[in-house]
Design a protein around this motif. Structure first.
Motif, mmCIF file in Angstrom:
data_model
loop_
_atom_site.group_PDB
_atom_site.id
_atom_site.type_symbol
_atom_site.label_atom_id
_atom_site.label_comp_id
_atom_site.label_asym_id
_atom_site.label_seq_id
_atom_site.Cartn_x
_atom_site.Cartn_y
_atom_site.Cartn_z
ATOM 1 N N PRO B 106 5.960 10.326 46.621
ATOM 2 C CA PRO B 106 4.675 10.235 45.934
ATOM 3 C C PRO B 106 3.539 10.236 46.953
ATOM 4 O O PRO B 106 3.721 9.812 48.095
ATOM 5 C CB PRO B 106 4.768 8.897 45.214
ATOM 6 N N PRO B 107 2.388 10.745 46.562
ATOM 7 C CA PRO B 107 1.265 10.736 47.493
ATOM 8 C C PRO B 107 0.901 9.290 47.840
ATOM 9 O O PRO B 107 0.996 8.402 46.996
ATOM 10 C CB PRO B 107 0.142 11.418 46.708
ATOM 11 N N VAL B 108 0.506 9.091 49.067
ATOM 12 C CA VAL B 108 0.156 7.741 49.511
ATOM 13 C C VAL B 108 -1.171 7.337 48.879
ATOM 14 O O VAL B 108 -2.155 8.066 48.971
ATOM 15 C CB VAL B 108 0.037 7.703 51.042
ATOM 16 N N ARG B 109 -1.160 6.205 48.215
ATOM 17 C CA ARG B 109 -2.408 5.753 47.597
ATOM 18 C C ARG B 109 -3.082 4.697 48.468
ATOM 19 O O ARG B 109 -2.418 3.896 49.129
ATOM 20 C CB ARG B 109 -2.123 5.161 46.223
ATOM 21 N N ASP B 110 -4.419 4.726 48.446
ATOM 22 C CA ASP B 110 -5.158 3.766 49.259
ATOM 23 C C ASP B 110 -5.172 2.398 48.605
ATOM 24 O O ASP B 110 -5.173 2.284 47.383
ATOM 25 C CB ASP B 110 -6.605 4.236 49.401
ATOM 26 N N GLY B 111 -5.172 1.359 49.425
ATOM 27 C CA GLY B 111 -5.416 0.029 48.924
ATOM 28 C C GLY B 111 -6.897 -0.126 48.629
ATOM 29 O O GLY B 111 -7.694 0.786 48.851
ATOM 30 N N LEU B 112 -7.276 -1.308 48.143
ATOM 31 C CA LEU B 112 -8.667 -1.533 47.738
ATOM 32 C C LEU B 112 -9.616 -1.346 48.915
ATOM 33 O O LEU B 112 -10.629 -0.658 48.831
ATOM 34 C CB LEU B 112 -8.802 -2.939 47.152
ATOM 35 N N LEU B 113 -9.251 -1.978 50.041
ATOM 36 C CA LEU B 113 -10.132 -1.906 51.209
ATOM 37 C C LEU B 113 -10.277 -0.481 51.700
ATOM 38 O O LEU B 113 -11.388 -0.018 51.992
ATOM 39 C CB LEU B 113 -9.574 -2.780 52.332
ATOM 40 N N ALA B 114 -9.152 0.217 51.762
ATOM 41 C CA ALA B 114 -9.201 1.598 52.240
ATOM 42 C C ALA B 114 -10.021 2.463 51.291
ATOM 43 O O ALA B 114 -10.817 3.302 51.718
ATOM 44 C CB ALA B 114 -7.794 2.145 52.381
ATOM 45 N N ALA B 115 -9.821 2.219 49.962
ATOM 46 C CA ALA B 115 -10.561 3.003 48.985
ATOM 47 C C ALA B 115 -12.057 2.755 49.122
ATOM 48 O O ALA B 115 -12.881 3.630 48.858
ATOM 49 C CB ALA B 115 -10.091 2.651 47.570
ATOM 50 N N LEU B 116 -12.395 1.546 49.515
ATOM 51 C CA LEU B 116 -13.808 1.203 49.696
ATOM 52 C C LEU B 116 -14.341 1.780 51.008
ATOM 53 O O LEU B 116 -15.435 2.323 51.087
ATOM 54 C CB LEU B 116 -13.944 -0.324 49.707
ATOM 55 N N GLY B 117 -13.511 1.655 52.038
ATOM 56 C CA GLY B 117 -13.977 2.012 53.377
ATOM 57 C C GLY B 117 -14.023 3.504 53.621
ATOM 58 O O GLY B 117 -14.928 3.999 54.300
ATOM 59 N N ARG B 118 -13.048 4.220 53.055
ATOM 60 C CA ARG B 118 -12.949 5.653 53.377
ATOM 61 C C ARG B 118 -14.234 6.427 53.061
ATOM 62 O O ARG B 118 -14.735 7.154 53.923
ATOM 63 C CB ARG B 118 -11.740 6.252 52.660
ATOM 64 N N PRO B 119 -14.782 6.267 51.819
ATOM 65 C CA PRO B 119 -16.006 7.018 51.548
ATOM 66 C C PRO B 119 -17.158 6.633 52.478
ATOM 67 O O PRO B 119 -17.983 7.472 52.820
ATOM 68 C CB PRO B 119 -16.341 6.664 50.099
ATOM 69 N N ILE B 120 -17.199 5.360 52.854
ATOM 70 C CA ILE B 120 -18.295 4.921 53.733
ATOM 71 C C ILE B 120 -18.158 5.594 55.096
ATOM 72 O O ILE B 120 -19.119 6.163 55.634
ATOM 73 C CB ILE B 120 -18.287 3.383 53.877
ATOM 74 N N VAL B 121 -16.937 5.540 55.622
ATOM 75 C CA VAL B 121 -16.715 6.179 56.921
ATOM 76 C C VAL B 121 -17.008 7.671 56.813
ATOM 77 O O VAL B 121 -17.675 8.259 57.679
ATOM 78 C CB VAL B 121 -15.250 5.961 57.373
ATOM 79 N N LYS B 122 -16.549 8.280 55.702
ATOM 80 C CA LYS B 122 -16.803 9.705 55.502
ATOM 81 C C LYS B 122 -18.294 9.993 55.452
ATOM 82 O O LYS B 122 -18.775 10.966 56.027
ATOM 83 C CB LYS B 122 -16.165 10.152 54.179
ATOM 84 N N GLY B 123 -19.015 9.098 54.751
ATOM 85 C CA GLY B 123 -20.459 9.278 54.638
ATOM 86 C C GLY B 123 -21.116 9.260 56.001
ATOM 87 O O GLY B 123 -21.936 10.125 56.321
ATOM 88 N N PHE B 124 -20.720 8.286 56.825
ATOM 89 C CA PHE B 124 -21.307 8.212 58.167
ATOM 90 C C PHE B 124 -20.914 9.426 58.998
ATOM 91 O O PHE B 124 -21.728 9.972 59.737
ATOM 92 C CB PHE B 124 -20.883 6.911 58.863
#
Lengths: 254, 373
Positions: B106-124
């Motif tokens: 199955p595709p690896v799903r992000d935990g809560l923190l990762a789901a929160l952090g990834r878009p922020i890091v991507k945005g920066f």
């Protein structure tokens, strides 16, 4: 003798004033691998597009599975299309989907199988074409040329077609991958009893895979025969095609 | 889809299950529930009798194999009998090729923190990438300006025609309508105070200072910024960008600098055209609503709009133009691989450039008010 899978009679195709096919006739027998060869611009791809019901010929008859296939309405054409698979030259995988989703796509559209079974079916086809399970979750843009062809073949096979059309399946592959692809094709035919129509320029592939070779020139099929016979054929177009040293080398093996 | 036959089915005996009919994809939906309903207990002997099968394809064979595996996992002692000769290879190959479960990981799903952090890091990431891109584009521009013969004039003029001249119609029409709308609102309010004449001031100033340039910028962002992103994105998918690099040509030279320059010239011109059209719209509406002649209206506008207002208004346009061109090109270069990606980045180009144009406009307002002009 079973009825031919494809039966083309007096096909005429014209683009404006340019005549592509001028009274072309061809039969494809059940269970054979027929290779379609011809110089660039001889109308191979157009003929293939007509056989897969993408282009309409101007005149003539085209029968698929014994059923007249010109001038079909959309519903009948769709039913007919479900019975064959097509491997496009560049794979034509949907770039927005993963490999697994690409392969499962026809099942999503045409059947009501549960998602888990669909995924299994798709994964099974990926195994059959020898693609790593790890590649299933990748997007097509992350695949190599050989993997794209395999994935596209898996998609063409997922509906269990009786007839498979291949447009230059080994072009752009390295010799090892091309050899592997040829073996795969032979295996698949043995397991599934497929009928295969392929366009190819790859002499090795012609040699290994094709039961018969049809040469397209001057808007017609000028010869259909096993490769060995073609090497001694008199027609100038056939001679021109097989005159080169690459082809001559094979004569000794006949 | 192999040839149609009688529908597939199961004949269930004591320890024997006979498969009959055409086990193909066409009948798979129908027989799946029946197969799933089969169950076994440990130690039970079972025989799958396949002699009644009239047609079999990969799908059918797989359904049988997976059922066998499931029952074996439940402890059944299972045998297969009566497999027609022509289907032996298929079963053999299936078992060879697909020994275990086929379920892909199955595709690896992000935990809560990762789901929160990834878009922020991507945005920066995107922000820094954009800053780097902007810097690079300006460096390239600065390099080319002293050597104007190396600027791609042909591309530049073609782009000016496409982005500027061909947008005149839509910019003119929308600005005219905007003038009509403002004049109407102003007339209704100002008439109450007998300040009819000031409708002209209001229409003139708001068109010149704000709406003319802003409207032109928004239309150009939608029309041209999207086109830039789609063009460069498609070129990237086709490896044309890589081809340019390999040929020793900077894609920025060929694609970005001409677009920046052409928009920086076209957009102010479009803004002026829009202002004129907007004032005309206001004039027509005022003429209809109030008893104000065209001559008086235009006199009033000329009095109200100083050269400074005009320059401040139109002076914003080149800045908007650079924002639009840079975002459009930047999003084009961000495209990766797929057709869907081209679509996504084209949308992003329009949304981000309109957003940034309005933010920049607001900053201009704050800045001007701070300076008191």
């Amino acid at each position: 003798m079973q009825a031919p899978v494809i039966e083309i009679r007096d096909l005429v195709t014209r683009f404006g004033s340019h005549v592509v096919h001028d009274g072309l006739s061809l039969e494809v027998r059940r269970g054979e691998v027929l290779a379609l060869v011809g110089g660039s611009g001889s109308g191979k791809t157009t003929l293939l597009r007509e056989m897969i019901l993408l282009t309409r010929p101007e005149r003539g008859s085209l029968r698929l599975f014994g059923q007249e296939a010109t001038g079909l309405d959309e519903a009948r054409a769709r039913a007919l299309r479900r019975r064959f698979g097509v491997l496009f030259q560049h794979g034509a995988l949907f770039s927005g989907l993963t490999v697994l989703e690409n392969v499962a796509w026809p099942l999503v559209e045409h059947t009501r199988l549960p998602a888990a079974v669909r995924e299994e079916m798709a994964a099974l086809r990926l195994r059959m074409v020898g693609l790593d399970p790890e590649a299933a979750r990748l997007r097509p843009s992350a695949l190599s040329g050989g993997m794209i062809k395999r994935a596209a073949l898996a998609r063409a096979l997922v509906m269990d077609p009786e007839l498979l059309f291949l447009d230059e399946p080994t072009s752009g592959l390295d010799p090892a991958s091309a050899d592997a692809f040829d073996s795969l094709l032979l295996d698949l035919r043995r397991w599934l009893g497929l009928t295969v129509v392929m366009i190819t320029h790859d002499l090795d592939s012609l040699w290994r895979v094709a039961d018969r070779v049809a040469v397209l020139a001057e808007g017609r099929i000028v010869a259909v025969a096993p490769l060995c016979e073609l090497l001694h054929h008199e027609h100038p177009a056939v001679r021109a095609y097989f005159e080169g040293p690459r082809a001559r080398r094979r004569i000794g093996e006949c | 889809m192999t040839e149609q036959g009688p529908a597939p089915g199961l004949e269930r005996g004591q320890d024997r299950i006979r498969f009959v009919g055409a086990w193909t994809l066409a009948g798979a939906e129908a027989c799946l529930p029946e197969l799933e309903a089969l169950s076994s207990r440990p130690g039970r002997r079972l025989v799958f009798d396949l002699s009644g099968i009239t047609a079999l394809d990969t799908t059918g064979a797989w359904l049988i194999v997976r059922t066998e595996r499931r029952l074996r996992a439940q402890g059944a002692r299972l045998a297969r009998e009566g497999v027609p000769e022509r289907y032996r290879t298929l079963f053999h190959e299936l078992e060879q090729r697909a020994p275990g479960s086929l379920r892909p990981p199955p595709p690896v799903r992000d935990g809560l923190l990762a789901a929160l952090g990834r878009p922020i890091v991507k945005g920066f990431d995107e922000l820094f990438a954009f800053l780097a891109f902007t810097g690079e584009a300006f460096v390239q521009l600065a390099r080319l300006l002293p050597r104007p013969q190396r600027i791609r004039w042909r591309a530049l003029f073609a782009d000016m025609e496409q982005a500027g001249a061909r947008a005149l119609g839509i910019v003119g029409l929308l600005s005219f309508l905007m003038g009509v709308v403002i004049a109407y609102q102003a007339a209704v309010q100002l008439r109450l105070y007998g300040a009819d004449l000031y409708v002209a001031d209001l229409v003139g100033l708001s068109m010149v200072r704000e709406l003319g340039p802003l409207l032109a910028a928004i239309i150009v962002a939608g029309r041209t910024g999207s086109a830039y992103a789609a063009q460069i994105g498609t070129m990237k998918v086709n490896e044309e960008i890589d081809a340019l690099r390999t040929l020793g040509v900077s894609p920025l030279d060929v694609l970005v600098v001409p677009k920046m320059l052409s928009l920086a010239v076209s957009l102010p011109l479009l803004a002026v055209f829009g202002i004129v059209a907007g004032v005309c719209g206001g004039m027509v509406m005022t003429g209809l609503l109030l008893d104000l002649s065209a001559g008086v209206f235009l006199d009033r506008v000329a009095d109200a709009v100083s050269l400074r207002s005009f320059l401040l208004g139109v002076g914003k346009a080149p800045v908007f133009a650079l924002i639009i061109a840079l975002i459009g090109c930047f999003q084009g270069f961000r495209v990766e691989g797929s057709a869907a990606s081209v679509g996504r980045h084209t949308t992003l180009a329009v949304v981000q450039s309109i957003f940034l144009v309005i933010v920049a406009d607001a900053q201009f307002s704050v800045f001007f008010s701070w300076l008191g002009i």
